[in-house]
Design an enzyme around this catalytic site. Structure first.
Site, PDB file in Angstrom:
ATOM      1  N   ARG A 186     -11.724  -2.252  -9.488  1.00  0.00           N
ATOM      2  CA  ARG A 186     -12.176  -1.553 -10.692  1.00  0.00           C
ATOM      3  C   ARG A 186     -11.379  -2.102 -11.871  1.00  0.00           C
ATOM      4  O   ARG A 186     -10.177  -2.393 -11.736  1.00  0.00           O
ATOM      5  CB  ARG A 186     -11.928  -0.042 -10.585  1.00  0.00           C
ATOM      6  CG  ARG A 186     -12.919   0.712  -9.721  1.00  0.00           C
ATOM      7  CD  ARG A 186     -14.316   0.784 -10.357  1.00  0.00           C
ATOM      8  NE  ARG A 186     -15.241   1.581  -9.566  1.00  0.00           N
ATOM      9  CZ  ARG A 186     -16.047   1.090  -8.633  1.00  0.00           C
ATOM     10  NH1 ARG A 186     -16.068  -0.201  -8.361  1.00  0.00           N
ATOM     11  NH2 ARG A 186     -16.867   1.897  -7.974  1.00  0.00           N
ATOM     12  N   ASP A 228       0.881  -1.165   0.000  1.00  0.00           N
ATOM     13  CA  ASP A 228       0.000   0.000   0.000  1.00  0.00           C
ATOM     14  C   ASP A 228       0.914   1.209   0.000  1.00  0.00           C
ATOM     15  O   ASP A 228       2.132   1.053   0.063  1.00  0.00           O
ATOM     16  CB  ASP A 228      -0.935  -0.016   1.234  1.00  0.00           C
ATOM     17  CG  ASP A 228      -2.220   0.759   0.945  1.00  0.00           C
ATOM     18  OD1 ASP A 228      -2.124   1.908   0.465  1.00  0.00           O
ATOM     19  OD2 ASP A 228      -3.316   0.232   1.192  1.00  0.00           O
ATOM     20  N   HIS A 262     -19.730  -7.791 -12.000  1.00  0.00           N
ATOM     21  CA  HIS A 262     -19.670  -6.696 -11.012  1.00  0.00           C
ATOM     22  C   HIS A 262     -20.745  -6.850  -9.924  1.00  0.00           C
ATOM     23  O   HIS A 262     -21.671  -6.043  -9.827  1.00  0.00           O
ATOM     24  CB  HIS A 262     -19.795  -5.329 -11.703  1.00  0.00           C
ATOM     25  CG  HIS A 262     -19.331  -4.192 -10.827  1.00  0.00           C
ATOM     26  ND1 HIS A 262     -18.754  -3.054 -11.304  1.00  0.00           N
ATOM     27  CD2 HIS A 262     -19.361  -4.032  -9.471  1.00  0.00           C
ATOM     28  CE1 HIS A 262     -18.458  -2.240 -10.304  1.00  0.00           C
ATOM     29  NE2 HIS A 262     -18.828  -2.821  -9.164  1.00  0.00           N
ATOM     30  N   ILE A 263     -20.575  -7.901  -9.121  1.00  0.00           N
ATOM     31  CA  ILE A 263     -21.557  -8.164  -8.057  1.00  0.00           C
ATOM     32  C   ILE A 263     -20.921  -8.171  -6.667  1.00  0.00           C
ATOM     33  O   ILE A 263     -21.478  -8.734  -5.726  1.00  0.00           O
ATOM     34  CB  ILE A 263     -22.295  -9.514  -8.292  1.00  0.00           C
ATOM     35  CG1 ILE A 263     -21.281 -10.665  -8.432  1.00  0.00           C
ATOM     36  CG2 ILE A 263     -23.217  -9.429  -9.501  1.00  0.00           C
ATOM     37  CD1 ILE A 263     -21.888 -12.028  -8.168  1.00  0.00           C
ATOM     38  N   GLY A 264     -19.757  -7.511  -6.542  1.00  0.00           N
ATOM     39  CA  GLY A 264     -19.047  -7.533  -5.257  1.00  0.00           C
ATOM     40  C   GLY A 264     -19.928  -7.182  -4.067  1.00  0.00           C
ATOM     41  O   GLY A 264     -19.870  -7.832  -3.028  1.00  0.00           O
ATOM     42  N   SER A 265     -20.757  -6.169  -4.202  1.00  0.00           N
ATOM     43  CA  SER A 265     -21.563  -5.722  -3.052  1.00  0.00           C
ATOM     44  C   SER A 265     -23.000  -6.239  -3.125  1.00  0.00           C
ATOM     45  O   SER A 265     -23.851  -5.803  -2.343  1.00  0.00           O
ATOM     46  CB  SER A 265     -21.567  -4.195  -2.993  1.00  0.00           C
ATOM     47  OG  SER A 265     -22.216  -3.664  -4.133  1.00  0.00           O
ATOM     48  N   ASP A 280     -14.344  -9.648 -11.523  1.00  0.00           N
ATOM     49  CA  ASP A 280     -15.711  -9.167 -11.272  1.00  0.00           C
ATOM     50  C   ASP A 280     -15.916  -7.790 -11.896  1.00  0.00           C
ATOM     51  O   ASP A 280     -17.045  -7.322 -12.013  1.00  0.00           O
ATOM     52  CB  ASP A 280     -15.941  -9.084  -9.751  1.00  0.00           C
ATOM     53  CG  ASP A 280     -17.362  -8.662  -9.386  1.00  0.00           C
ATOM     54  OD1 ASP A 280     -18.317  -9.255  -9.937  1.00  0.00           O
ATOM     55  OD2 ASP A 280     -17.525  -7.743  -8.561  1.00  0.00           O
ATOM     56  N   GLU A 320     -16.896  -2.049 -18.741  1.00  0.00           N
ATOM     57  CA  GLU A 320     -18.025  -2.937 -18.467  1.00  0.00           C
ATOM     58  C   GLU A 320     -19.356  -2.248 -18.730  1.00  0.00           C
ATOM     59  O   GLU A 320     -19.450  -1.043 -18.542  1.00  0.00           O
ATOM     60  CB  GLU A 320     -17.951  -3.453 -17.011  1.00  0.00           C
ATOM     61  CG  GLU A 320     -18.064  -2.348 -15.969  1.00  0.00           C
ATOM     62  CD  GLU A 320     -17.788  -2.838 -14.555  1.00  0.00           C
ATOM     63  OE1 GLU A 320     -16.779  -3.524 -14.331  1.00  0.00           O
ATOM     64  OE2 GLU A 320     -18.618  -2.509 -13.681  1.00  0.00           O
TER      65      GLU A 320
END
Ligand code: 8YV
Length: 319
Positions: free
Chosen positions: A238, A177, A285-288, A262, A267
């Site tokens: 992302r 990081d 894109h279904i992470g949440s 994802d 997209e």
């Protein structure tokens, strides 16, 4: 008079119920995907907008929003779809929804790792198409996850929950990081000063960095070359953080065993080559996308709006 809030997409029922109680919402029951022009038009008379990452608030769009709009309370943790500098310059308050989606996104990340490692796409297709005919010791042999080294690029909220879940698989956690985390957040994870250093230690690599000009195409051919041969890459952050051409080349050459994705550049119109590769496990894109998390995201966005209209500083202000 209640503040008028333009809600760009259909939100969970419980969230819309609370919206109706406290605000005068302009809803989208059809869940239509509106263009920027339509958003500008629909925002007439609105005091705030509650959008998703599917709506782009570029400097051009922000400049054309009706004067009445004071805030953009995102239903998302990522806010790369909002030009925050332009928002600040116009005096718009911008908020996001951190924390509440870390568990769901980390779960999905584990699913991507497991799905990529254990060849979930191929296996499911075999069963569904009745092409599954036999069993043999060499049939559908994949990569074991347990005990492997996991590299986490971006050790923020989601990255750290992924580390916790991966410890359940006895994985050795490495991370990079911008700066080293304090010991209580590291929980034994091994820090590497640069993404380059991290690559050497990744049997699995997962990306959890914020999308920004600095992280665009961060995972490129040069970084991929530093990964151990046969590594597995997953991404639930992302799409822009990956150079698709480099990833696809590495998946084709065998440099990488597999990938789990994802999120994608452009997209839902993803690079079509991904669809041809059997060693990628693809999710839309279904992470949440769990009931608990989507409710919590909506409530968090409303908490931010409540603060703004009560004249308090919203908890999750990003601009
Ligand atoms: C959502 C996300 O799909 O919050 C984010 O940044 O990527 C996802 O959780 C989306 O943003 C909802 O607007």
């Amino acid at each position: 008079m209640k503040p008028v809030v333009l809600v760009t997409r259909k939100l969970p029922d419980a969230v819309e119920d609370r919206l109706r109680q406290d605000y005068d919402p302009i809803l989208n029951p059809e869940d239509a995907l509106y263009s920027s022009e339509e958003i500008i038009e629909r925002a007439k008379g609105a005091d705030a907008i509650l959008p998703c990452h599917t709506e782009q608030f570029t400097a051009g769009v922000i400049a054309r929003l009706p004067e009445s709009v004071r805030a953009i309370a995102n239903f998302s943790v990522g806010y790369d779809h909002v030009d925050t500098e332009a928002a600040k310059a116009r005096g718009l308050i911008v908020t996001n929804t951190p924390e509440v989606l870390s568990d769901a996104t980390a779960e999905l990340t584990m699913m991507l790792m497991l799905g990529a490692a254990r060849r979930a796409s191929e296996g499911e297709r075999l069963v569904r198409t009745r092409e599954w005919k036999d069993w043999s010791p060499s049939f559908m042999v994949g990569t074991q996850v347990t005990g492997k080294r996991l590299g986490i690029l971006g050790f923020g909220r989601v990255g750290r929950v992924v580390a916790k879940r991966a410890r359940g698989f006895d994985m050795e956690i490495h991370y990079n990081d911008l700066q080293r985390m304090p010991p209580e957040l590291e929980e034994g994870a091994i820090y590497h000063e640069t993404p380059e250093d991290l690559m050497h230690h990744c049997d699995f690599l997962t990306l959890h960095c914020v999308a920004s000009p600095e992280t665009t195409k961060l995972l490129n051919a040069d970084l991929i070359a530093l990964l151990p041969d046969g590594a597995i890459v997953v991404n639930a952050s992302r799409g822009v953080v990956i150079d698709d051409d480099a990833l696809i080349a590495a998946l084709k050459s065998g440099k990488l065993t597999a990938a789990g994705l994802d999120v994608y550049n452009g997209e839902p119109n993803i690079n079509p080559e991904y669809r041809q590769l059997s060693n990628v496990f693809l999710m839309p894109h279904i992470g949440s996308a769990t009931k608990e998390t989507r409710d919590a995201m909506g409530f968090r966005a409303l908490d931010n709006l409540d603060a703004i209209f009560a004249g308090r500083e919203p908890r999750d202000r990003v601009a």
